[in-house]
Write an enzyme that holds these catalytic residues in place. Structure first.
Site, short mmCIF file in Angstrom:
data_model
loop_
_atom_site.label_atom_id
_atom_site.label_comp_id
_atom_site.label_asym_id
_atom_site.label_seq_id
_atom_site.Cartn_x
_atom_site.Cartn_y
_atom_site.Cartn_z
N LYS A 25 0.85 -1.20 0.00
CA LYS A 25 0.00 0.00 0.00
C LYS A 25 0.88 1.25 0.00
CE LYS A 25 -1.64 1.41 3.86
NZ LYS A 25 -2.34 1.87 5.08
N ASP A 52 -7.75 1.83 -0.43
CA ASP A 52 -6.86 3.00 -0.31
C ASP A 52 -6.26 3.42 -1.64
OD1 ASP A 52 -7.48 2.92 2.31
OD2 ASP A 52 -5.42 2.93 3.06
N ASN A 94 -10.41 6.46 4.20
CA ASN A 94 -9.61 6.45 5.43
C ASN A 94 -8.15 6.24 5.09
OD1 ASN A 94 -9.08 6.56 8.13
ND2 ASN A 94 -9.89 4.54 8.63
N ASP A 322 3.07 -1.15 11.98
CA ASP A 322 1.91 -1.89 11.47
C ASP A 322 2.06 -3.39 11.69
OD1 ASP A 322 0.81 0.46 10.74
OD2 ASP A 322 1.21 0.27 8.59
N LYS A 349 -3.99 5.61 14.49
CA LYS A 349 -4.13 4.91 13.20
C LYS A 349 -5.62 4.74 12.89
CE LYS A 349 0.28 4.15 12.39
NZ LYS A 349 1.06 3.83 11.26
N GLU A 350 -5.96 3.73 12.08
CA GLU A 350 -7.35 3.53 11.67
C GLU A 350 -8.30 3.55 12.87
OE1 GLU A 350 -4.79 2.45 10.22
OE2 GLU A 350 -5.12 2.00 8.10
N HIS A 396 -8.39 -2.97 9.11
CA HIS A 396 -7.99 -4.18 8.39
C HIS A 396 -6.99 -5.03 9.17
CE1 HIS A 396 -4.44 -1.74 6.54
NE2 HIS A 396 -4.97 -1.07 7.54
N ARG A 397 -6.06 -4.35 9.86
CA ARG A 397 -5.00 -5.12 10.53
C ARG A 397 -5.52 -5.87 11.75
NH1 ARG A 397 -1.25 -4.47 7.31
NH2 ARG A 397 -0.83 -2.48 6.34
N LYS A 424 -9.22 -2.65 2.74
CA LYS A 424 -8.34 -1.47 2.75
C LYS A 424 -6.99 -1.79 2.10
CE LYS A 424 -6.74 2.01 6.11
NZ LYS A 424 -6.57 3.10 5.23
N THR A 451 -38.11 -33.08 -3.52
CA THR A 451 -37.99 -32.11 -4.60
C THR A 451 -38.94 -30.92 -4.41
OG1 THR A 451 -37.91 -31.87 -6.98
CG2 THR A 451 -39.65 -33.28 -6.14
N LYS A 455 -35.01 -26.49 -1.03
CA LYS A 455 -33.65 -26.74 -0.50
C LYS A 455 -32.62 -25.83 -1.15
CE LYS A 455 -33.44 -30.88 -2.08
NZ LYS A 455 -34.69 -30.79 -2.82
N1 LIG Z 1 -40.55 -21.12 1.72
C1 LIG Z 1 -40.89 -20.92 0.45
N2 LIG Z 1 -42.05 -20.34 0.15
C2 LIG Z 1 -42.44 -20.14 -1.11
N3 LIG Z 1 -41.69 -20.52 -2.18
C3 LIG Z 1 -40.52 -21.10 -1.95
C4 LIG Z 1 -40.06 -21.33 -0.63
N4 LIG Z 1 -38.85 -21.94 -0.73
C5 LIG Z 1 -38.59 -22.06 -2.06
N5 LIG Z 1 -39.59 -21.54 -2.78
C6 LIG Z 1 -39.68 -21.52 -4.24
O1 LIG Z 1 -39.92 -22.85 -4.67
C7 LIG Z 1 -39.28 -23.09 -5.89
C8 LIG Z 1 -38.46 -24.37 -5.77
O2 LIG Z 1 -37.39 -24.15 -4.89
P1 LIG Z 1 -35.99 -24.87 -5.05
O3 LIG Z 1 -35.62 -24.96 -6.50
O4 LIG Z 1 -35.08 -24.19 -4.12
O5 LIG Z 1 -36.34 -26.32 -4.52
P2 LIG Z 1 -35.44 -27.60 -4.39
O6 LIG Z 1 -35.90 -28.30 -3.18
O7 LIG Z 1 -34.02 -27.25 -4.45
O8 LIG Z 1 -35.83 -28.41 -5.68
P3 LIG Z 1 -35.03 -29.59 -6.41
O9 LIG Z 1 -34.79 -30.64 -5.40
O10 LIG Z 1 -35.96 -30.07 -7.46
O11 LIG Z 1 -33.81 -28.99 -6.96
C9 LIG Z 1 -38.44 -21.87 -6.20
O12 LIG Z 1 -39.12 -21.09 -7.18
C10 LIG Z 1 -38.38 -21.12 -4.89
O13 LIG Z 1 -38.30 -19.72 -5.07
N1 LIG Z 2 -27.86 -35.95 -2.69
C1 LIG Z 2 -28.67 -36.26 -3.72
C2 LIG Z 2 -29.12 -35.28 -4.59
C3 LIG Z 2 -29.91 -35.64 -5.63
N2 LIG Z 2 -30.24 -36.92 -5.80
C4 LIG Z 2 -31.04 -37.33 -6.94
C5 LIG Z 2 -32.47 -37.50 -6.59
C6 LIG Z 2 -33.15 -36.32 -7.20
O1 LIG Z 2 -34.48 -36.64 -7.64
C7 LIG Z 2 -32.25 -35.96 -8.35
C8 LIG Z 2 -32.22 -34.49 -8.72
O2 LIG Z 2 -32.02 -33.76 -7.54
P1 LIG Z 2 -32.47 -32.20 -7.42
O3 LIG Z 2 -31.62 -31.43 -8.38
O4 LIG Z 2 -33.88 -32.15 -7.78
O5 LIG Z 2 -32.19 -31.83 -6.01
O6 LIG Z 2 -30.96 -36.37 -7.98
C9 LIG Z 2 -29.81 -37.87 -4.92
O7 LIG Z 2 -30.11 -39.05 -5.05
N3 LIG Z 2 -29.02 -37.51 -3.90
#
Ligand SMILES: Nc1ncnc2c1ncn2[C@@H]1O[C@H](COP(=O)(O)OP(=O)(O)OP(=O)(O)O)[C@@H](O)[C@H]1O
Ligand SMILES: Nc1ccn([C@H]2C[C@H](O)[C@@H](COP(=O)(O)O)O2)c(=O)n1
Length: 664
Positions: A25, A52, A94, A322, A349-350, A396-397, A424, A451, A455
């Site tokens: 710096k 900086d 700063n 420093d 200093k800072e 930062h330090r 910084k 699904t 998640k």
């Molecule tokens: N608590 C919630 N309330 C309303 N909508 C939600 C909530 N959580 C997630 N969503 C919506 O639901 C949809 C699906 O979410 P997401 O793709 O994160 O699910 P997932 O469990 O990861 O699915 P997959 O396993 O198929 O990948 C998304 O459009 C997300 O914005």
């Molecule tokens: N840990 C995991 C993640 C995913 N899978 C398999 C089963 C699901 O149907 C598919 C797709 O997953 P998603 O993208 O919808 O989360 O993959 C599994 O067996 N184990």
């Protein structure tokens, strides 16, 4: 860079590897100003890119200086000592290395300028420099408290300056006042200009950097001890053409300390060696005294653990103000109390660094004594370390040196508040630390569930708020399904071995939210319902699951991981610190998926989506290996009636419950 409110560093054990550090710096901001004042074009290599230097570059641009960037190289068209812009209002954050030298240079250049900074900059003294400039006949007004920025600078003609007698400047508060005069006065050197230092000059090595760089720009200052400096008549800045900025020796101190503290084969630092022109390189002498083994070459250092525990030190640290902060944390690992003396400059200093270091070291459990110009730190024996949320005071330090506390023998984690303050001088400090540090146990949060339960959405957001990495394990199965289709195979036992081979060698790259398979962006193809079904089918094949195991575990990197899938908590990371099983009713999940697809312009019906997801849930939870089910120690979260934010807050609250820190 971590922009999270806090960063939790898990207990670290060993460290090994090579780091390349950002540019100094002190050198960067001096070079920028000199290049701007000189005639000719200067090409600057390895300049530090940080808060900086950015404020200095912005200021130079506002003064009419042309700066071109080509990759890591900067080309600066010098002003040749003449202003293109006669007035400007400059914000200097700063950055003392911008505020002080620019004040002196602009006071002599003959324009109307306002110089401001952040509130802390307005508490950092500048009166001694302004007094010296006023003696000369420069006109500088305080816009707030006398003696402190913000400042208003008014034009004066060079011929009206009083240059016959020596200019007196105090050297015992900050050496930056003398540096500022040395950098600026060649602008007025129609005759010899003499500067006399009043009081004992502190931080002399920084003056050596200034003199060294002035010489590179054609100005040879005569020096009589550390009391009198003469800028010869006729001095004129001349660009040296190319100039390389050394890596920052103060930043090196954290990695020198790391090599001395951590077990392992040692740390190699590229970009700065023992012959550096930076004063803070003398930190290696102090580290050696404490027991570090330090080797060095022209532009590198290699450090490993020598004496252990470290040896206590009693040091006049005035020459390395420093880097000496790093010694205060090393002292926790020493065999007796360590004292750092003659460090009164820490207080301006800072932040007030003596207070800050004492407060935060005490939070870890240490006994600390401090006075106006010293700090004494007693070692912390095994069994007495406490988990602490380290306040960083926008310094930062403080943030960087306290990361070294994570190597404590008690396996106690350290929470660094506002970690982004490292911007910084070293925006990627923590990433660099994590690239060489080893943690016996990297924290993991697992989010499993059926699904469309949300998640992925939840995982991404929790990871973002903690600064953790993110694993979407479903994508790995989806890519495997896609690779299977492209190879003309089916998810059946007869093709299992070949699909597993494909999974083991997936040419997969994750880049800025996109998934690249053999360089092709397949992100959209992976999100179709058909790809989800194929993923579900291949995921039931045991050889495929085995093939993806190591890849999934490789995502567990510092500072932590949030992983989403079906078997994250049951199979992949059974030792995770938090396991969440996320569900929502089939009706809610079908509706969410419907909205998601419709928003992307994909036409479908809620009924067909619900049938598909129920079929997928059934297959995923009834397969023989790693079926979808909550881990016995998972927390169940039904988010059918929750917003995304409510789910995020809930998971973060559960995570906080299992952390040793008080809520911040
Ligand atoms: N608590 C919630 N309330 C309303 N909508 C939600 C909530 N959580 C997630 N969503 C919506 O639901 C949809 C699906 O979410 P997401 O793709 O994160 O699910 P997932 O469990 O990861 O699915 P997959 O396993 O198929 O990948 C998304 O459009 C997300 O914005
Ligand atoms: N840990 C995991 C993640 C995913 N899978 C398999 C089963 C699901 O149907 C598919 C797709 O997953 P998603 O993208 O919808 O989360 O993959 C599994 O067996 N184990």
């Amino acid at each position: 860079m971590f922009t999270t409110p806090f960063l939790d560093i898990p207990p670290l054990g060993a460290a090994a590897g090579t780091v390349r550090l950002p540019g100094s710096k002190s050198i960067s901001n001096r070079v920028l100003l000199l290049a701007a004042l000189a005639s000719g074009t200067t090409t600057v290599h390895d300049l530090l890119d940080s808060d900086d230097t950015r404020v200095m570059l912005d200021a130079l641009a506002a003064l009419g200086c042309t700066v071109e960037r080509a990759g890591d190289i900067l080309r600066i068209e010098g002003l040749g000592g003449r202003l293109k812009t006669p007035s400007a209002s400059l914000f200097l954050g700063n950055a003392g290395t911008a505020m002080r030298p620019l004040t002196a240079a602009l006071a002599l250049l003959g324009g109307e300028f306002e110089l401001r900074g952040v509130p802390r900059m307005h508490e950092r003294p500048i009166g001694d420099l302004v007094d010296a400039l006023t003696q000369l006949g420069c006109r500088v007004d305080y816009l707030g408290n006398p003696g402190y920025p913000p400042l208003q600078i008014h034009p004066v003609a060079l011929d009206d300056l009083q240059l016959d007698g020596p200019i007196r400047v105090r050297g015992d508060v900050s050496s930056q006042f003398l540096t500022a005069l040395l950098l600026a006065l060649p602008l007025a050197a129609q005759r010899d200009i003499v500067i006399d230092v009043v009081g004992e000059l502190i931080s002399k090595p920084y003056i050596e950097i200034t003199l060294n760089l002035l010489a590179r720009f054609g100005i040879t200052v005569r020096r009589e001890g550390w009391q009198r400096f003469t800028i010869p008549a006729g001095s004129q800045y001349r660009s040296p053409g190319d100039i390389h900025v050394e890596a920052d020796a103060s930043s090196a101190s954290y990695f020198i300390a790391l090599g001395a503290i951590a077990e392992g084969t040692g740390i190699r630092i590229e970009g700065v060696g023992a012959e550096s022109i930076q004063g803070d390189i003398r930190f290696i002498d102090a580290a050696r005294r404490m027991g570090a083994r330090v080797d060095s070459g022209p532009n590198w250092l290699a450090i490993s653990r020598g004496a252990w525990p470290l040896r206590a030190i009693d040091l006049d640290a005035n020459h390395i103000p420093d880097a000496a902060m790093t010694l205060a944390v090393m002292a926790l690992y020493a065999d007796g109390p360590s004292t750092l003396r003659n460090i009164a400059s820490w207080r301006v200093k800072e932040t007030d660094r003596i207070d800050a270091m004492a407060n935060e070291l005490r939070k870890l459990g240490a006994t600390v004594e401090d006075g106006p110009d010293f700090i004494r730190v007693h070692p912390l024996p095994a069994g007495s370390w406490r988990p602490a949320s380290i306040k960083t005071y926008d310094d930062h330090r403080v943030a960087m040196c306290f990361s070294l506390a994570a190597f404590n023998p008690d396996g106690v984690a350290v929470r660094i508040l506002d970690p982004h303050c490292v911007a910084k001088t070293f925006p990627d400090y923590f990433e660099t630390l994590f690239s060489v540090a080893h943690a016996p146990e990297v924290p993991v949060i697992c989010i499993d569930g059926p699904t469309a339960s949300g998640k992925g959405t939840l995982t991404v957001e929790v990871a973002r708020r903690l600064g953790y990495h993110y694993l979407d394990s479903g994508t790995l199965y989806r890519v495997t399904g896609l690779a299977m289709r492209r190879a003309g195979l089916d998810a059946e036992p007869a093709h299992e071995a070949r699909i597993a081979d494909l999974a083991r060698a997936l040419p997969l790259v994750f880049n800025e939210g996109k998934v690249l398979l053999a360089g092709e962006d397949v992100s959209e193809d992976l999100r179709t319902e058909a790809a989800g079904m194929d993923a579900s089918r291949v995921s039931a094949l045991p050889a495929v699951r085995a093939a993806l195991l190591a890849l999934q575990r490789s995502f567990r990197r510092l500072p932590g991981l949030v992983a989403d899938g079906r078997d994250m908590g049951t199979v992949i990371f059974p030792d995770a610190g938090l396991k969440v099983y996320l569900t929502a009713s089939a009706a809610h999940r079908a509706e969410r998926r419907y909205k998601q697809l419709i928003s992307k312009g994909i036409s479908t019906t809620i009924d067909s989506l619900r049938a598909d997801l129920e079929a997928r849930d059934l297959r995923d939870s009834s397969r023989s290996v790693a079926p979808l089910k909550p881990a016995p120690d998972a927390r169940l979260l039904d988010n059918s009636h929750q917003t995304i934010e409510q789910s995020v807050v809930q998971v973060l609250a559960w995570w906080q419950e299992v952390q040793p820190f008080e809520s911040s």
